[in-house]
Design a protein around this motif. Structure first.
Motif, PDB file in Angstrom:
ATOM      1  N   LEU A 104       0.761  -1.013   0.091  1.00 40.58           N
ATOM      2  CA  LEU A 104      -0.049   0.045   0.029  1.00 40.58           C
ATOM      3  C   LEU A 104       0.921   1.256  -0.155  1.00 40.58           C
ATOM      4  O   LEU A 104       0.777   2.231  -0.772  1.00 40.58           O
ATOM      5  CB  LEU A 104      -1.028   0.026   1.179  1.00 40.58           C
ATOM      6  N   GLY A 105       1.978   1.104   0.926  1.00 35.41           N
ATOM      7  CA  GLY A 105       2.677   2.579   1.006  1.00 35.41           C
ATOM      8  C   GLY A 105       3.459   2.630  -0.248  1.00 35.41           C
ATOM      9  O   GLY A 105       3.962   3.742  -0.740  1.00 35.41           O
ATOM     10  N   ALA A 106       3.979   1.578  -0.882  1.00 31.34           N
ATOM     11  CA  ALA A 106       4.986   1.502  -2.028  1.00 31.34           C
ATOM     12  C   ALA A 106       4.197   2.142  -3.134  1.00 31.34           C
ATOM     13  O   ALA A 106       4.508   3.327  -3.925  1.00 31.34           O
ATOM     14  CB  ALA A 106       5.578   0.408  -2.153  1.00 31.34           C
ATOM     15  N   LEU A 107       2.867   1.604  -3.619  1.00 31.14           N
ATOM     16  CA  LEU A 107       2.104   2.065  -4.680  1.00 31.14           C
ATOM     17  C   LEU A 107       1.333   3.184  -4.267  1.00 31.14           C
ATOM     18  O   LEU A 107       1.107   4.133  -5.478  1.00 31.14           O
ATOM     19  CB  LEU A 107       1.099   0.948  -4.870  1.00 31.14           C
ATOM     20  N   ALA A 108       1.008   3.605  -3.085  1.00 36.95           N
ATOM     21  CA  ALA A 108       0.492   4.969  -2.706  1.00 36.95           C
ATOM     22  C   ALA A 108       1.482   6.165  -3.263  1.00 36.95           C
ATOM     23  O   ALA A 108       1.079   7.157  -3.540  1.00 36.95           O
ATOM     24  CB  ALA A 108       0.037   5.047  -1.715  1.00 36.95           C
ATOM     25  N   ALA A 109       2.615   5.690  -3.014  1.00 38.67           N
ATOM     26  CA  ALA A 109       3.991   6.882  -3.231  1.00 38.67           C
ATOM     27  C   ALA A 109       4.034   6.954  -4.655  1.00 38.67           C
ATOM     28  O   ALA A 109       4.121   8.111  -5.188  1.00 38.67           O
ATOM     29  CB  ALA A 109       5.410   6.161  -2.482  1.00 38.67           C
ATOM     30  N   LEU A 110       3.662   5.693  -5.325  1.00 35.69           N
ATOM     31  CA  LEU A 110       3.985   5.745  -6.776  1.00 35.69           C
ATOM     32  C   LEU A 110       2.785   6.873  -7.646  1.00 35.69           C
ATOM     33  O   LEU A 110       2.880   7.759  -8.393  1.00 35.69           O
ATOM     34  CB  LEU A 110       3.953   4.552  -7.544  1.00 35.69           C
ATOM     35  N   GLU A 111       1.603   6.522  -6.759  1.00 37.56           N
ATOM     36  CA  GLU A 111       0.249   7.118  -7.281  1.00 37.56           C
ATOM     37  C   GLU A 111       0.428   8.620  -6.999  1.00 37.56           C
ATOM     38  O   GLU A 111       0.204   9.390  -7.865  1.00 37.56           O
ATOM     39  CB  GLU A 111      -0.781   6.600  -6.526  1.00 37.56           C
ATOM     40  N   CYS A 112       0.892   9.060  -5.704  1.00 34.23           N
ATOM     41  CA  CYS A 112       1.329  10.369  -5.498  1.00 34.23           C
ATOM     42  C   CYS A 112       1.971  11.107  -6.503  1.00 34.23           C
ATOM     43  O   CYS A 112       1.815  12.413  -6.851  1.00 34.23           O
ATOM     44  CB  CYS A 112       1.780  10.519  -4.091  1.00 34.23           C
ATOM     45  N   LEU A 113       3.234  10.357  -6.876  1.00 32.93           N
ATOM     46  CA  LEU A 113       4.195  11.108  -7.636  1.00 32.93           C
ATOM     47  C   LEU A 113       3.476  11.470  -8.998  1.00 32.93           C
ATOM     48  O   LEU A 113       3.825  12.388  -9.573  1.00 32.93           O
ATOM     49  CB  LEU A 113       5.550  10.259  -7.880  1.00 32.93           C
ATOM     50  N   ARG A 114       2.775  10.198  -9.494  1.00 30.98           N
ATOM     51  CA  ARG A 114       2.275  10.448 -10.741  1.00 30.98           C
ATOM     52  C   ARG A 114       1.141  11.553 -10.794  1.00 30.98           C
ATOM     53  O   ARG A 114       1.166  12.267 -11.591  1.00 30.98           O
ATOM     54  CB  ARG A 114       1.386   9.176 -11.090  1.00 30.98           C
ATOM     55  N   ARG A 115       0.490  11.551  -9.454  1.00 33.27           N
ATOM     56  CA  ARG A 115      -0.568  12.737  -9.356  1.00 33.27           C
ATOM     57  C   ARG A 115       0.065  14.259  -9.672  1.00 33.27           C
ATOM     58  O   ARG A 115      -0.557  15.230 -10.136  1.00 33.27           O
ATOM     59  CB  ARG A 115      -1.343  12.466  -8.314  1.00 33.27           C
ATOM     60  N   LEU A 116       1.311  14.170  -8.843  1.00 34.78           N
ATOM     61  CA  LEU A 116       1.828  15.509  -8.840  1.00 34.78           C
ATOM     62  C   LEU A 116       2.355  15.922 -10.061  1.00 34.78           C
ATOM     63  O   LEU A 116       2.198  17.165 -10.488  1.00 34.78           O
ATOM     64  CB  LEU A 116       3.165  15.621  -7.685  1.00 34.78           C
ATOM     65  N   SER A 117       2.897  14.912 -10.801  1.00 36.14           N
ATOM     66  CA  SER A 117       3.235  15.285 -12.071  1.00 36.14           C
ATOM     67  C   SER A 117       1.907  15.973 -13.006  1.00 36.14           C
ATOM     68  O   SER A 117       2.163  16.901 -13.865  1.00 36.14           O
ATOM     69  CB  SER A 117       3.649  13.965 -12.924  1.00 36.14           C
ATOM     70  N   GLU A 118       0.926  15.057 -12.879  1.00 34.60           N
ATOM     71  CA  GLU A 118      -0.463  15.519 -13.650  1.00 34.60           C
ATOM     72  C   GLU A 118      -0.761  16.903 -13.296  1.00 34.60           C
ATOM     73  O   GLU A 118      -1.159  17.660 -14.089  1.00 34.60           O
ATOM     74  CB  GLU A 118      -1.373  14.512 -13.441  1.00 34.60           C
ATOM     75  N   LEU A 119      -0.852  16.976 -11.631  1.00 37.46           N
ATOM     76  CA  LEU A 119      -1.045  18.322 -11.256  1.00 37.46           C
ATOM     77  C   LEU A 119      -0.259  19.677 -11.764  1.00 37.46           C
ATOM     78  O   LEU A 119      -0.677  20.726 -11.485  1.00 37.46           O
ATOM     79  CB  LEU A 119      -1.447  18.388  -9.842  1.00 37.46           C
ATOM     80  N   ASP A 120       1.136  19.255 -11.562  1.00 34.95           N
ATOM     81  CA  ASP A 120       2.086  20.124 -11.804  1.00 34.95           C
ATOM     82  C   ASP A 120       2.194  21.363 -10.964  1.00 34.95           C
ATOM     83  O   ASP A 120       1.953  22.549 -11.505  1.00 34.95           O
ATOM     84  CB  ASP A 120       1.955  20.461 -13.502  1.00 34.95           C
TER      85      ASP A 120
END
Lengths: 425, 425
Positions: A104-120
């Motif tokens: 959970l913590g590893a994939l949520a970290a990935l998801e947060c990074l993806r989301r930050l890239s999208e949100l810029d």
């Protein structure tokens, strides 16, 4: 507080869920659990899958000599630099463990990074993700994160083996050849100034949030750990010919001692736990009074002074019990691992994130060890817990409602953004 | 009573002592104990030595298909015939056992036969000696004497193996080739009318005679035996994250149950004993609450009704304990072996013999099983106990004063003479 408009500041929950489902296929056991021992083939498979997901999102992946994985967003002209906000957890599991512990913590970290890239978003600090090696202790508990705090000495690593004797050095050589471990395993310490803060999302692995119907746990401390063995030594006698009153029955003494554990823990209070999970008796014949009984203890408390007092009371109880049963006793304590308080500043950011999302939250200590306790030695560190159904973990029964998983990831994302945006925390 | 002048009616104690010392060299272990497992090389050595001692005394030795040994005095013109008075015991031992358990009764039987030949008393019945095979249960407890009561069926013998899987049939074939087993192992039942009475001399293996300073134990009964396993089934939980009050700890339930054993035995009274010599826990991790705890019980009483009541109370206590700990319980009792009362007539002869020798005596049950419990199904049977120092047995610490050993052999001799002389008993 955050300068970012909160409205779009949530993860893509469907994407996270799909990732969790995909990862749960790797190392799956017949009983529906997950077996991904550190540095095993299944661990390598999960990393191959994870690295591909990072690359699909345009993220950069590098590894160190212990195969810790570091995931960063590519720097552009306006990218922030300097000490970074990190988040992450682990992909390895205990044998036949659950699908969420670490994952959970590893994939949520990935998801947060993806989301930050999208949100810029206009952040003032880099946000990175990390996957720690061997959190579960196939070779050494919290092995990878420990190497980030202080370089291991070669002789330390030489001693580490699995329970069935396979050596860490051999495993690392193998992984080095496959490209998973890059550089020396004795040169993994983070450079000073690398880290601004660390946050880890994890399942609670206990029943407190589930029982109280709370959305989010804000971890106050990781409990201190005591342990050791108590050996009771009596006399082997014939079970038929020795009157009950003339025995020195080591097992009866051990049993009486064990029945005192809940009372001693309750007297210490504050979440104290004391457990015996292993008992050995000798000679072990059905018709022979037990001569030697050895019980292994595990006891924990979030406060060091009370942990030490708990240890003292357990030893005193063993001594008194032995006297009353007329047997000898030997208490061999393991070195106490002190509790690790987590940063009040990060707890405050986590609470604010939960409040902004309308989620209930509860402060609570973590009864289990986590990589966060190592990272807390480097920078302000916090942990976000989500409820575990029935408190079950380290078992195929481990589960969380996906609504709770999504809530936890959203709290994590907001916490990271706040920590990367403002000067505080 | 006996028509024989008592004055010379004692054994040659020095000769008996020398025999005991010689035999104790066979199967001797490094720690000073004796290992003569049934049908082993050491067992064969002890029999070779024993047969030679019999032949030296002009006695005849034959064996049956289970390698039970029968020692008789050669018949002459005026020899008595008809049902015989038998005495004897066994030469096999438990692993690293003592030098007297079994050996005393077997060598005292030989000494009595030698002494009867020397004294040439006018007896009305034959007196013979017997060495039973596998009393200690390397393949089956009381195996040889059981075959004298009722022929074993082939499929019964086929199933018998040592704990490490060696089969009785193979051992017997080997011994048959060496001449130690003669005839079929399924054809060992004694012909009706073979036996007039049986008497066995043995060490007490318990502390009662030693503690009270009594010379001779007159065994009233061999206790009945109950056993089985109690399984407590709770839930495996993380030892760090699960509060003490939310556990279903199978080991704590088992421990609480075990602490009740002495109280339950005391309430039943009359020499009741209840012992747990084996405990198994799962999953067996130091940081995992025990899910499954299985304790093995051994409980005994000389009275059948109270033995059954003891079994009932143990099961009820296990049930109540499980309820109070919120765990499941399963009680799997083994079939009860009923107590075997020994013949009042033979007890009376033993008491008279002790009185005639000026020895103190005490009636007491045997807490251990003996071949006598099988022989008691064929003819009036008695047992003579001598003190065991500190009650120790089945260990290198097993010992008796030689004065006590000599007393026991003298009581045995007088008892045999009385039983072979008069019409009673």
């Amino acid at each position: 507080m955050s300068t970012v408009d909160p409205t779009p500041l949530t993860v893509n929950a469907d994407r996270l869920r799909a990732d969790l489902d995909d990862l749960a296929q790797i190392g799956r056991t017949e009983s529906g659990g997950i077996s991904r021992a550190a540095y095993s083939e299944a661990d390598a498979q999960s990393r191959t899958w994870f690295r591909q997901r990072c690359q699909d999102a345009g993220l950069l992946v590098r590894t160190d000599g212990l195969a810790n994985m570091f995931i960063t967003r590519p720097a552009g002209p306006g990218s922030p630099c300097g000490p970074a906000v990190w988040t992450g957890s682990h992909l390895d599991t205990v044998p036949n463990g659950g699908r969420l512990d670490g994952a959970l913590g590893a994939l949520a970290a990935l998801e947060c990074l993806r989301r930050l890239s999208e949100l810029d978003l206009p952040l003032v600090r880099p946000v990175s993700a990390v996957v720690f090696s061997d959190e579960e202790g196939t070779y050494g508990h919290l092995l990878g994160s420990g190497g980030l705090v202080r370089n291991y000495r070669p002789e330390q690593l030489d001693q580490l083996t699995t329970r069935d004797g396979r050596s860490l050095i051999t495993a690392l050589q193998n992984w080095s050849e496959q490209g998973w471990a890059v550089g020396l395993p004795t040169s993994t310490e983070l450079a000073p100034g690398t880290l601004h803060a660390f946050v880890e999302l994890h399942i609670e692995q206990g029943p407190n949030l589930d029982r109280t119907g709370t959305d989010i746990g804000v971890v106050t401390a990781i409990v201190g750990l005591g342990g050791g063995s108590v050996e009771f030594l009596g006399r082997a006698d014939h079970a038929g010919t020795t009157p009950m009153t003339e025995r020195q029955d080591a097992l009866l003494a051990a049993a009486d001692f064990l029945t005192q554990l809940p009372g001693i823990a309750a007297e210490i209070g504050g979440g104290a736990v004391a457990t015996c999970g292993v008992i050995r008796v000798e000679p072990g014949g059905a018709n022979v009074v037990v001569e030697r009984a050895v019980v292994t203890l595990d006891f924990r408390h979030p406060d060091l002074a009370r942990l030490v007092e708990l240890s003292r009371q357990l030893a005193a109880a063993a001594e008194a019990t032995a006297v009353s049963f007329g047997v000898a006793v030997r208490w061999q304590p393991a070195e106490i691992v002190p509790p690790v308080p987590l940063a009040a500043s990060v707890q405050s950011v986590i609470r604010d994130a939960a409040d902004a999302l309308g989620l209930s939250h509860l402060p609570l200590p973590s009864g289990a060890g986590h990589d966060s306790q190592n990272l807390a030695r480097l920078a302000p560190t916090g942990m976000v817990f989500v409820p575990s159904k029935g408190g079950r973990s380290h078992s195929p029964a481990e589960d969380s409602d996906f609504a709770d998983v999504g809530n936890g990831a959203n709290v994590l994302l907001r916490t990271l953004v706040t920590l990367a945006s403002r000067d505080g925390a």
